[in-house]
Scaffold this motif. Sequence first.
Motif, short mmCIF file in Angstrom:
data_model
loop_
_atom_site.label_atom_id
_atom_site.label_comp_id
_atom_site.label_asym_id
_atom_site.label_seq_id
_atom_site.Cartn_x
_atom_site.Cartn_y
_atom_site.Cartn_z
N UNK A 16 5.37 1.28 1.23
CA UNK A 16 4.18 0.79 1.97
C UNK A 16 4.64 -0.62 2.37
N UNK A 17 4.31 -0.86 3.87
CA UNK A 17 4.72 -2.01 4.52
C UNK A 17 3.57 -2.61 5.28
N UNK A 18 3.42 -3.82 5.17
CA UNK A 18 2.33 -4.47 5.88
C UNK A 18 2.71 -5.03 7.19
N UNK A 19 1.89 -4.45 8.12
CA UNK A 19 2.30 -4.64 9.53
C UNK A 19 1.58 -6.05 10.12
N UNK A 20 1.07 -6.98 9.56
CA UNK A 20 0.76 -8.09 10.09
C UNK A 20 -0.42 -8.19 11.19
N UNK A 21 -0.36 -8.77 12.11
CA UNK A 21 -1.53 -8.57 13.18
C UNK A 21 -2.04 -7.17 13.78
N UNK A 22 -1.16 -6.19 13.31
CA UNK A 22 -1.11 -4.84 13.65
C UNK A 22 -2.46 -4.62 12.87
N UNK A 23 -2.74 -5.06 11.90
CA UNK A 23 -4.00 -4.70 10.74
C UNK A 23 -3.66 -3.46 10.13
N UNK A 24 -2.67 -2.86 9.87
CA UNK A 24 -2.22 -1.73 9.43
C UNK A 24 -1.40 -1.87 8.20
N UNK A 25 -1.48 -1.07 7.21
CA UNK A 25 -0.24 -0.77 6.17
C UNK A 25 0.25 0.54 6.52
N UNK A 26 1.62 0.57 6.79
CA UNK A 26 2.38 1.91 7.01
C UNK A 26 2.57 2.72 5.75
N UNK A 27 2.60 3.76 5.65
CA UNK A 27 3.08 4.57 4.62
C UNK A 27 4.35 5.42 4.96
N UNK A 28 5.19 5.22 4.23
CA UNK A 28 6.48 5.91 4.51
C UNK A 28 7.04 6.82 3.63
N UNK A 29 7.38 8.06 3.70
CA UNK A 29 8.43 8.75 2.78
C UNK A 29 9.79 8.24 2.48
N UNK A 30 10.11 7.87 1.55
CA UNK A 30 11.02 6.70 0.88
C UNK A 30 12.26 7.70 0.97
N UNK A 31 12.19 8.94 0.92
CA UNK A 31 13.22 9.78 0.96
C UNK A 31 13.94 10.22 2.36
N UNK A 32 12.98 10.50 2.99
CA UNK A 32 13.32 10.93 4.39
C UNK A 32 13.19 9.75 5.39
N UNK A 33 12.51 8.66 5.17
CA UNK A 33 12.41 7.56 6.09
C UNK A 33 11.34 8.06 7.25
N UNK A 34 10.52 9.06 6.91
CA UNK A 34 9.57 9.23 7.92
C UNK A 34 8.16 8.94 7.79
N UNK A 35 7.64 8.05 8.79
CA UNK A 35 6.33 7.33 8.72
C UNK A 35 5.06 8.46 8.50
#
Length: 329
Positions: A251-270
């Motif tokens: 999970x990655x906080x995206x600052x002023x984009x006001x979203x948290x990204x969810x990533x597959x940690x194996x494939x690196x796909x968002x």
Amino acid sequence: MRRSLIYPARLCQALALGAALLAAGPAAASIAWVSNEKDNSLSLIDMQSLEVIDTLPVGQRPRGLLLSHDNRLLYICASDSDRVQVMDVATRKIIKELPSGKDPEQFALHPNDRWLYVSNEDDALVTVIDTQTSEVLGQIGVGVEPEGMAVSPDGKWAVNTSETTNMLHWIDTSTQTLADNTLVDQRPRFVEFNRDGTQLWASAEIGGTLTVLDVATRKILKTLTFQIKGVHPDKVQPVGIKLSADGKLAFVALGPANHVAVIDAKTFEVLDYLLVGRRVWQLAFTPDQKQLLATNGVSGDVSVIDVESRKVLKSVKVGRYPWGVVVTP
């Protein structure tokens, strides 16, 4: 006859145990500790009721927070006080202040539960402190405006990010000396090792990217970018990172984009983008990793995310400009 004598004895034992459990009451809920930059305070959120249950005064401009490995001590980066404060979790009182160097913002604790690595943004240094003796063990010169800090699970590496130099600095903890540097994208803000220590994840705020590195070779494995429908690319500014213990998700906080990204940690796909509050900074799991908390600086609240469904359950209002967050069992 013998069975009729034993049965009441066992029944009495069971009744006594039940009475003891009732007397003890329900198990205590987890508590989230949130640092409020503008209020010089911590907000405490009861994770069962999702309400603020206490507000504690601390040093000036608190940002980074972390817990000792036994969850008994809370370390607080009081940035404008030039101190790391140590709070007793049970009493909620400051019991010690550590000589952190100037403007501590983020820090990381070695697996030995003693060596604290602190980034000093104003001095281009990483200060190493023995938390038991309060002794400064060393100061390591790094790039300009150091910020992010992480220590590998095996304790071999401490990694610092320098915002202006755009580098990751690899510190050999056996000698407390700088061993290597890795150039990444603009303004790296946060670093996080995966659980087995084979990968290091680093966010670059101005670059708008996230870099995954192989720890053994210190080489870049993947650089991720983020595209959110309806959000201008300039607002996508990755900062805080959290990796699930099972190694499946990031999970990655995206600052002023006001979203948290969810990533597959194996494939690196968002996989998804979760809408949270304004200017999301840092993230923390609850102990069971069923929920994820996100601090939203500008909107002054904390978003509570259900990890399995990837839904925001509630936004909890805290102090002004919440920054760091940790959760105690």
